[in-house]
Design a protein around this motif. Structure first.
Motif, short mmCIF file in Angstrom:
data_model
loop_
_atom_site.label_atom_id
_atom_site.label_comp_id
_atom_site.label_asym_id
_atom_site.label_seq_id
_atom_site.Cartn_x
_atom_site.Cartn_y
_atom_site.Cartn_z
N TYR A 129 16.30 -45.53 71.05
CA TYR A 129 16.35 -45.26 69.20
C TYR A 129 15.91 -46.09 68.57
O TYR A 129 16.26 -47.68 68.95
N THR A 130 15.53 -45.61 67.90
CA THR A 130 14.22 -46.32 66.88
C THR A 130 15.62 -47.17 65.59
O THR A 130 16.57 -46.37 65.40
N ILE A 131 15.74 -48.40 65.95
CA ILE A 131 16.91 -49.11 65.28
C ILE A 131 16.54 -49.11 64.63
O ILE A 131 16.77 -49.53 62.97
N ARG A 132 15.18 -50.04 63.62
CA ARG A 132 14.09 -50.92 62.61
C ARG A 132 12.88 -50.49 63.19
O ARG A 132 12.27 -50.39 63.67
N GLY A 133 12.50 -49.95 61.12
CA GLY A 133 10.92 -50.30 61.17
C GLY A 133 10.05 -48.70 62.20
O GLY A 133 10.73 -47.92 61.87
N LYS A 134 9.21 -48.53 61.99
CA LYS A 134 8.27 -47.32 62.98
C LYS A 134 7.63 -47.57 64.14
O LYS A 134 6.89 -48.18 64.16
N LEU A 135 7.17 -46.35 64.68
CA LEU A 135 7.32 -46.52 65.73
C LEU A 135 6.41 -45.74 66.30
O LEU A 135 6.24 -44.13 65.48
N ARG A 136 5.43 -45.59 67.29
CA ARG A 136 4.57 -44.17 67.61
C ARG A 136 4.95 -44.16 69.40
O ARG A 136 4.61 -44.94 69.85
N VAL A 137 5.44 -43.42 69.71
CA VAL A 137 5.54 -43.14 71.09
C VAL A 137 5.31 -41.85 71.77
O VAL A 137 5.34 -41.07 71.13
N ASN A 138 4.04 -42.08 72.99
CA ASN A 138 3.20 -40.61 73.57
C ASN A 138 2.85 -39.97 72.59
O ASN A 138 3.04 -38.34 72.39
N GLY A 139 2.71 -40.32 71.53
CA GLY A 139 1.87 -39.99 70.29
C GLY A 139 2.12 -39.01 69.38
O GLY A 139 2.03 -39.15 68.41
N GLN A 140 4.17 -38.86 69.11
CA GLN A 140 4.64 -38.97 68.10
C GLN A 140 5.25 -39.72 66.81
O GLN A 140 5.62 -40.74 67.71
N LEU A 159 17.02 -40.89 66.89
CA LEU A 159 16.73 -40.52 68.86
C LEU A 159 15.99 -39.64 69.29
O LEU A 159 16.11 -38.83 68.33
N THR A 160 14.90 -40.06 70.40
CA THR A 160 14.45 -39.47 70.67
C THR A 160 14.60 -39.18 72.10
O THR A 160 14.68 -39.75 72.80
N GLU A 161 14.15 -37.57 71.81
CA GLU A 161 14.93 -36.81 73.55
C GLU A 161 13.68 -36.96 74.33
O GLU A 161 12.71 -36.15 73.76
N PHE A 162 13.97 -36.99 75.73
CA PHE A 162 12.14 -37.25 76.02
C PHE A 162 12.47 -36.30 77.64
O PHE A 162 13.61 -35.45 78.13
N ASN A 163 11.46 -34.83 77.45
CA ASN A 163 11.61 -33.98 78.85
C ASN A 163 11.69 -35.18 79.95
O ASN A 163 11.40 -36.18 80.02
N TYR A 164 11.89 -34.49 81.10
CA TYR A 164 11.57 -34.83 82.65
C TYR A 164 10.33 -34.60 83.05
O TYR A 164 10.18 -34.18 84.32
N ASP A 165 9.87 -34.91 82.56
CA ASP A 165 7.77 -34.38 83.34
C ASP A 165 7.31 -35.84 82.77
O ASP A 165 6.05 -35.36 83.01
N GLY A 166 7.30 -36.69 83.73
CA GLY A 166 6.41 -37.74 83.60
C GLY A 166 6.38 -39.24 83.36
O GLY A 166 7.98 -39.11 83.50
N ASP A 167 6.36 -40.27 83.90
CA ASP A 167 6.51 -41.66 84.12
C ASP A 167 6.09 -42.84 83.05
O ASP A 167 6.58 -43.64 83.48
N ASP A 168 5.12 -42.17 82.51
CA ASP A 168 4.58 -43.43 81.29
C ASP A 168 4.99 -42.99 79.76
O ASP A 168 5.81 -42.02 79.31
N LEU A 169 5.51 -44.72 79.70
CA LEU A 169 5.86 -44.16 78.02
C LEU A 169 4.33 -45.34 77.14
O LEU A 169 4.76 -46.17 77.97
N HIS A 170 3.77 -44.64 76.42
CA HIS A 170 3.30 -46.36 75.52
C HIS A 170 3.92 -46.03 74.01
O HIS A 170 3.72 -45.00 73.75
#
Length: 284
Positions: free
Chosen positions: A203-214, A221-232
Motif C-alpha cells: 500500500y503506497t501511503i505517499r508519493g509515487k513508486l514503480r514496482v516490478n515495472g508498474q 493498493l497493489t495486488e500481486f499474483n503468486y508467481d515469483g519471489d522478487d520485488l523491485h
C-alpha cells in the motif's frame, strides 16, 4: 519477478470530521488473505480545542489490529488493562483474540493544541486455532522500532515484524506475518525476495513508486499474483510504503461488524458473550 494482478484505489469513507480512505475492502477487492482491512486516516490538520479521534469503546474478537501513527498521536485503553499514548512514528499491535473492548482516541494534549494527523489501521486475520487466544497489546514508540538504511540513505525500512534485510522486527507475531513501513527518497531502489506462496500487501501511503515495472501512487493498493519471489521497487519521488507479506490461511472468513470468525455460529456466539460481559467491563 512477481507479476501484478491489479491495482485498487482507496475509496473516500469519512468518519465524522476524520478524513478517511478505505483501501480494503472495496468494490474491487474483498481481502488479501490474511490481510482483511485497511483504513487510512488523514492526512489532515486539527485545530486547537478539537474533539480528536472518534473511536470510543468498542469490542473485537478473532483477529489483530496493527496501527501505524504517522502524524499526531493515539491514546489506547482496553479491558485487558492496557493504556498508552503512542506518538508519530510509533505503532500499536493488538491481538483481540478471545475478545476485549478498547478505545482509540486522541490524547488530551493533542485535543488542546491540535496539529497534523495521519494514521493507518490494518486488520490481520488469525487462523482458526488462534482465534480465541488471550488478548494482548503492544505499544511501541518510534525509537523502539528497529530500522535499517539502504541505497546510500535513500531507503529506510522500519521493521515492525518479520525479518527485513537482516533486521528483525520489533514484534514477534503469532503467525509468520511480516510488516514494515518504508521511507523512500526520490530515486531510491529496493530489491526484496519474498516467498512465492506468500500474500503481499503493498500500500503506497505517499508519493509515487514503480514496482516490478508498474507505476503506483498514494492511496493505492497493489495486488500481486503468486508467481515469483522478487520485488523491485523504485521511488519516482519521495514516498512512504506500507509493505507486508504472510502465508494465506485459506480458511472461511465470516466477518460481521467488529468480529471476524470462521462460521456464522461463531459470530453469534461472539455477540452473546460480548453482551454477557465476557469481554470485560469498560472502566473509562
Amino acid at each position: 519477478m512477481r507479476t501484478i494482478k491489479q491495482q485498487h484505489r482507496a475509496v473516500s469513507a469519512p468518519i465524522a470530521d476524520l478524513v478517511t480512505y478505505r483501501a480494503l475492502p472495496t468494490q474491487s477487492v474483498e481481502h488479501l488473505d490474511p490481510f482483511l482491512f485497511l483504513n487510512h486516516h488523514g492526512p489532515q490538520t486539527y485545530r486547537p480545542n478539537n474533539q480528536g479521534l472518534p473511536f470510543g469503546p468498542h469490542p473485537h474478537r478473532g483477529f489483530e489490529t496493527v496501527t501505524f501513527i504517522l502524524e499526531g498521536d493515539i491514546m489506547h485503553q482496553d479491558t485487558g488493562g492496557h493504556e498508552s499514548i503512542i506518538r508519530a512514528g510509533g505503532i500499536q499491535w493488538m491481538t483481540a483474540g478471545s475478545g476485549l473492548i478498547h478505545a482509540e482516541i486522541s490524547s488530551p494534549a493533542f485535543k488542546q493544541t491540535g496539529g497534523p494527523l495521519e494514521i493507518l489501521q490494518l486488520w490481520v486475520n488469525l487462523p482458526a486455532k488462534d482465534k480465541l487466544v488471550a488478548p494482548r497489546y503492544i505499544g511501541l514508540q518510534q525509537p523502539e522500532i528497529p530500522s535499517t538504511t539502504l541505497d546510500d540513505g535513500r531507503v529506510t525500512i522500519h521493521a515492525v515484524s518479520g525479518n527485513w534485510e537482516g533486521t528483525a522486527g520489533a514484534v514477534q507475531p503469532l503467525t509468520d506475518m511480516s510488516l514494515a513501513t518504508i521511507d523512500f527518497r526520490a530515486g531510491g531502489k529496493l530489491d526484496l525476495t519474498i516467498p512465492p506462496d506468500h500474500t503481499i500487501f503493498f500500500y503506497t501511503i505517499r508519493g509515487k513508486l514503480r514496482v516490478n515495472g508498474q507505476e503506483t501512487e498514494a492511496r493505492r493498493l497493489t495486488e500481486f499474483n503468486y508467481d515469483g519471489d522478487d520485488l523491485h521497487i523504485e521511488a519516482l519521488e519521495d514516498a512512504v510504503l506500507l509493505l507486508g507479506h504472510a502465508h494465506p490461511f485459506r480458511e472461511p472468513i465470516v466477518a460481521y461488524g467488529p468480529f471476524v470468525m470462521n462460521t456464522e455460529a461463531e459470530i453469534e456466539q461472539a455477540y452473546q458473550e460480548y453482551r454477557a460481559g465476557k469481554f470485560g467491563q469498560w472502566q473509562g
